[in-house]
Write an enzyme that holds these catalytic residues in place. Structure first.
Site, PDB file in Angstrom:
ATOM      1  CE1 TYR A 104      -9.039  -6.913  -3.954  1.00 35.36           C
ATOM      2  CE2 TYR A 104     -10.052  -5.406  -5.511  1.00 35.36           C
ATOM      3  CZ  TYR A 104      -8.926  -5.926  -4.907  1.00 35.36           C
ATOM      4  OH  TYR A 104      -7.693  -5.453  -5.266  1.00 35.36           O
TER       5      TYR A 104
ATOM      6  NE  ARG B 180     -10.483  -0.323   1.086  1.00 32.27           N
ATOM      7  CZ  ARG B 180     -10.605  -0.316  -0.239  1.00 32.27           C
ATOM      8  NH1 ARG B 180     -11.548  -1.011  -0.810  1.00 32.27           N
ATOM      9  NH2 ARG B 180      -9.793   0.410  -0.978  1.00 32.27           N
TER      10      ARG B 180
ATOM     11  CG  ASN C 231      -2.094  -0.883   1.149  1.00 34.58           C
ATOM     12  OD1 ASN C 231      -2.383  -1.433   0.090  1.00 34.58           O
ATOM     13  ND2 ASN C 231      -2.801  -1.049   2.250  1.00 34.58           N
TER      14      ASN C 231
ATOM     15  NE  ARG D 239      -7.598  -1.673 -10.775  1.00 33.93           N
ATOM     16  CZ  ARG D 239      -6.576  -0.858 -11.039  1.00 33.93           C
ATOM     17  NH1 ARG D 239      -5.582  -1.289 -11.780  1.00 33.93           N
ATOM     18  NH2 ARG D 239      -6.551   0.378 -10.567  1.00 33.93           N
TER      19      ARG D 239
ATOM     20  CG  HIS E 220     -14.094   3.017 -11.980  1.00 32.46           C
ATOM     21  ND1 HIS E 220     -14.876   3.033 -10.851  1.00 32.46           N
ATOM     22  CD2 HIS E 220     -12.981   2.308 -11.645  1.00 32.46           C
ATOM     23  CE1 HIS E 220     -14.272   2.371  -9.879  1.00 32.46           C
ATOM     24  NE2 HIS E 220     -13.126   1.930 -10.330  1.00 32.46           N
TER      25      HIS E 220
ATOM     26  NE  ARG F 134      -2.314   5.986 -10.964  1.00 32.44           N
ATOM     27  CZ  ARG F 134      -3.125   6.891 -10.411  1.00 32.44           C
ATOM     28  NH1 ARG F 134      -3.749   6.616  -9.294  1.00 32.44           N
ATOM     29  NH2 ARG F 134      -3.306   8.058 -10.976  1.00 32.44           N
TER      30      ARG F 134
ATOM     31  CG  HIS G   5     -13.980  -3.108  -4.324  1.00 34.47           C
ATOM     32  ND1 HIS G   5     -14.605  -3.341  -5.528  1.00 34.47           N
ATOM     33  CD2 HIS G   5     -12.983  -2.212  -4.584  1.00 34.47           C
ATOM     34  CE1 HIS G   5     -14.016  -2.625  -6.476  1.00 34.47           C
ATOM     35  NE2 HIS G   5     -13.024  -1.941  -5.929  1.00 34.47           N
TER      36      HIS G   5
END
Length: 693
Positions: free
Chosen positions: A464, A560, A42, A371, A431, A401, A588
């Site tokens: 997730y 979160r 992270n 992703r 997204h 990213r 998530h």
């Protein structure tokens, strides 16, 4: 008093919450090890993107303050102090807690190669000569050989050398620790039944003299460089976005050095050379009391023989609203279907695309991909669908990213198979998570839609927590068609039935929903908001929540990570409560609940309450209207709000003092709930139990 927390310090606070799971002795030892590894990865990403962006602002002499009232320079100063404190806590935890605990469990990690037994030392030397030495490339630095470009995130060893003939000459050399070799090396143990490991850089350090035979090695130490990895893409000027992104990815390895990690006790002459050659500031140097880059602990977690120190592996269960043995399309016709991952398996989503690819009645498949996994069955099905003659349109978001390279590979594969591939919209990231299947049936054309809160990634769907919904209701199908027409062309419909899109009008939709609760509270009607998301840092949304709180709306936020809202402030946010849940799975899903005078409305989608999601991305918010599904979602929210094992509560500002860490002052203080005799409730564990039932 400032009304907002700083987003970067709030994020650091989140990483402290992850670290608290590593320190929590109620968690199995190997699970704690995993949490410590996560804090390291992270932090790497935080520096490469967020810290890098702030440094760019300082270089550009940008002095505008953020919503918390801090300039980029002030933010960097606070971040530097906060991250040094965090790293110190990481390594105190590693050295004082993990090393002794692992040793007691029969796993010894060698901390100094000088501590090896004679037998172990001989084994390490042989391993070096056979496996490591042939791969290494030592690089000397002198007038004819300039300081080499040190790759981003690579682990290296710096050495100070003295020529045995010219004893007054001291030289510098560096060698990269090869990433193609395993970093963890298992060596013979002193005690039978134990496991002993040494790190690859220690193996090289022990034998570094062999690389410089004509020199005496005066000092050698590992070091690691973090570089600016934020891509700068001028989409308007790019002739081909795919080629431009490929070009920029290569630059990521050589961006400005923004963080240098070295071992504590590094020779001052070595540090001086590294500091000068990498043009790094003192505050960006981290002197580490232990091995650099703790992400290697994830490999330790994966070692065989220690399953008794881990949580039992959870296997996602069949969805309660779906019969896995019946035709999926028939079941969607019978009513909307809710999926709750990873408690329920992601297989129905994979099967949805797979069945559509093979079904002769399916005419078209359209999907957005942000992703995907490295061996994605969804990609394989889309390619097969195109080869089967179906119309296949896929939006592959190249600007996701750190997934850019992966997505470029998939985009080319899909194009080769005959799919119509779109790379997103200029200036925006796509997204949203949506799949549309167009099928010819006896009564005409029917559109089947899957909408979700998470990526179409079968690997992360096991890690997730996300929500998904299947529907074939006409209004959703018409909107789904409109979404893809907008993404592939220039047409935007005059009106939408069910879906709300960013950046068109999602912000206004959220503000209107919050203001309706505010007005209901003022008029004495039932008013409540529950919102679950990853991050909350949009000033406009926060102001609207403050306004609603002041009117008496009861607001529960399950956030979160980043939260810039201050809760419990008299006259502003005393009716707002904020909690963060950090557990085995990464929270998530995005869920938004509005009481609406007893006629509850529930929405789910891909967007957090962040400026980038509301203004710079294509996002979808969709209503959940089937009462069975709404009841299930309310239950999920209720269980999360009752969590007293993994939930951390944001505290009011009055618990902070001026002597506290900048992470607490500018990012907020979170504390675990004191149960005070109440029965323990761990929301993730409860959802696992419910799914098994």
């Amino acid at each position: 008093m400032n009304k907002f927390y700083n987003r970067e310090l709030s994020w650091l606070g989140f990483n402290y919450r992850v670290l608290s799971e590593a320190k929590d002795k109620n968690n199995p030892l190997m699970e704690r090890l995993k949490f410590l590894s996560i804090t390291a990865s992270n932090l790497d990403e935080f520096f490469m993107i967020r810290v890098a962006s702030l440094k760019d602002m300082v270089h550009a002499k940008y002095t505008k303050k953020d919503i918390a009232g801090l300039t980029p320079k002030q933010q960097l100063e606070a971040i530097s102090q906060g991250t040094h404190e965090l790293v110190e806590t990481q390594y105190n935890t590693y050295n004082r807690s993990f090393l002794p605990a692992l040793k007691r469990q029969g796993l010894k990690i060698i901390t100094q190669y000088e501590n090896l037994t004679k037998e172990q030392a001989a084994y390490v030397d042989q391993y070096f000569l056979k496996e490591v030495y042939p791969v290494l490339t030592p690089m000397a630095v002198d007038s004819s050989r300039p300081f080499p470009l040190i790759r981003n995130k690579s682990l290296n060893i710096a050495a100070l050398l003295m020529d045995k003939k010219k004893k007054d000459t001291i030289d510098f050399a560096t060698v990269q620790v090869p990433s193609v070799l395993p970093r963890i090396v298992t060596i013979p143990s002193e005690k039978e039944g134990d496991t002993t490991i040494i790190l690859l850089e220690q193996v090289i350090e022990k034998n570094i003299q062999r690389l410089f035979l004509n020199y005496k090695v005066l000092a050698a130490t590992p070091y690691r460089v973090m570089r600016n990895a934020d891509l700068t893409i001028d989409e308007d000027e790019a002739a081909d976005l795919l080629i431009e992104i490929e070009r920029q990815i290569k630059k990521r390895q050589w961006g400005e050095a923004i963080r240098l990690e070295v071992e504590a006790g590094i020779d001052k002459r070595l540090l001086k050379i590294l500091k000068k050659e990498l043009a790094i500031q003192e505050e960006d140097i981290f002197k580490i009391n232990g091995p650099l880059d703790l992400t290697f602990l994830m490999k330790v977690y994966g070692m065989e023989g220690f399953d008794h120190l881990k949580e039992a592996k959870y296997i996602p269960q069949p969805p309660k609203m779906l019969d896995m043995d019946r035709d999926l399309f028939e079941q969607i016709q019978e009513g909307d279907i809710l999926l709750h991952h990873p408690y329920e398996t992601f297989d129905p989503v994979v099967n949805f695309v797979r069945l559509a690819a093979k079904d002769p009645d399916v005419l078209a498949i359209k999907q957005t991909l942000y992703r995907v996994s490295s061996n994605s069955p969804i990609i394989a099905s889309l390619a097969q669908a195109a080869e089967n003659g179906k119309q296949v349109t896929v939006l592959v978001e190249l600007k996701a990213r750190f997934d850019e390279e992966n997505n470029i590979v998939w985009a080319r594969k899909l194009e080769k198979a005959g799919c119509h591939v779109i790379y997103g919209l200029v200036g925006l990231k796509t997204h949203s998570k949506i799949t549309l299947v167009v099928r010819r049936e006896e009564d005409g054309i029917r559109r089947y839609v899957h909408l979700g809160t998470g990526n179409y990634n079968d690997s992360t769907a096991k890690l997730y927590t996300d929500m998904g919904m299947f529907t074939c209701k006409r209004a959703y199908g018409e909107d789904a068609t409109a979404v893809f027409n907008m993404l592939s062309g220039y047409s935007e419909p005059l009106a939408w039935n069910k879906l709300a899109l960013a950046p068109i009008w999602l912000r206004n939709k959220f503000i209107a929903l919050i203001e309706r609760e505010r007005d209901n509270a003022r008029n004495g009607k039932p008013a409540k908001i529950i919102a679950k998301m990853n991050s909350l840092c949009d000033a406009g949304i926060i102001e609207a929540l403050y306004d609603a709180s002041s009117a008496g709306v009861q607001i529960d936020l399950i956030v979160r990570g980043i939260c810039c809202l201050k809760q419990g402030v008299k006259g502003m946010s005393e009716n707002i409560r904020v909690r963060s849940i950090v557990g085995t799975f990464l929270e998530h899903s995005r869920i938004y609940y509005f009481e609406n005078d007893g006629d509850t409305e529930i929405y789910m989608g891909s967007a957090d309450w962040m400026p980038r999601n509301l203004d710079k991305r294509v996002e979808i918010l969709f209503p959940v209207e089937d009462q069975r599904l709404k009841d299930e979602i309310v239950h999920i929210l209720d269980v999360q709000l009752a969590d007293n094992l993994k939930a951390h509560l944001l505290q009011p500002d009055n618990v902070i003092s001026e002597t506290d860490s900048p992470v607490m002052i500018y990012g907020g203080v979170y504390k675990k709930i004191e149960r005070q005799g109440k029965a323990p409730v761990g929301s993730q564990m409860q959802f696992c139990r419910e799914a098994r039932r």
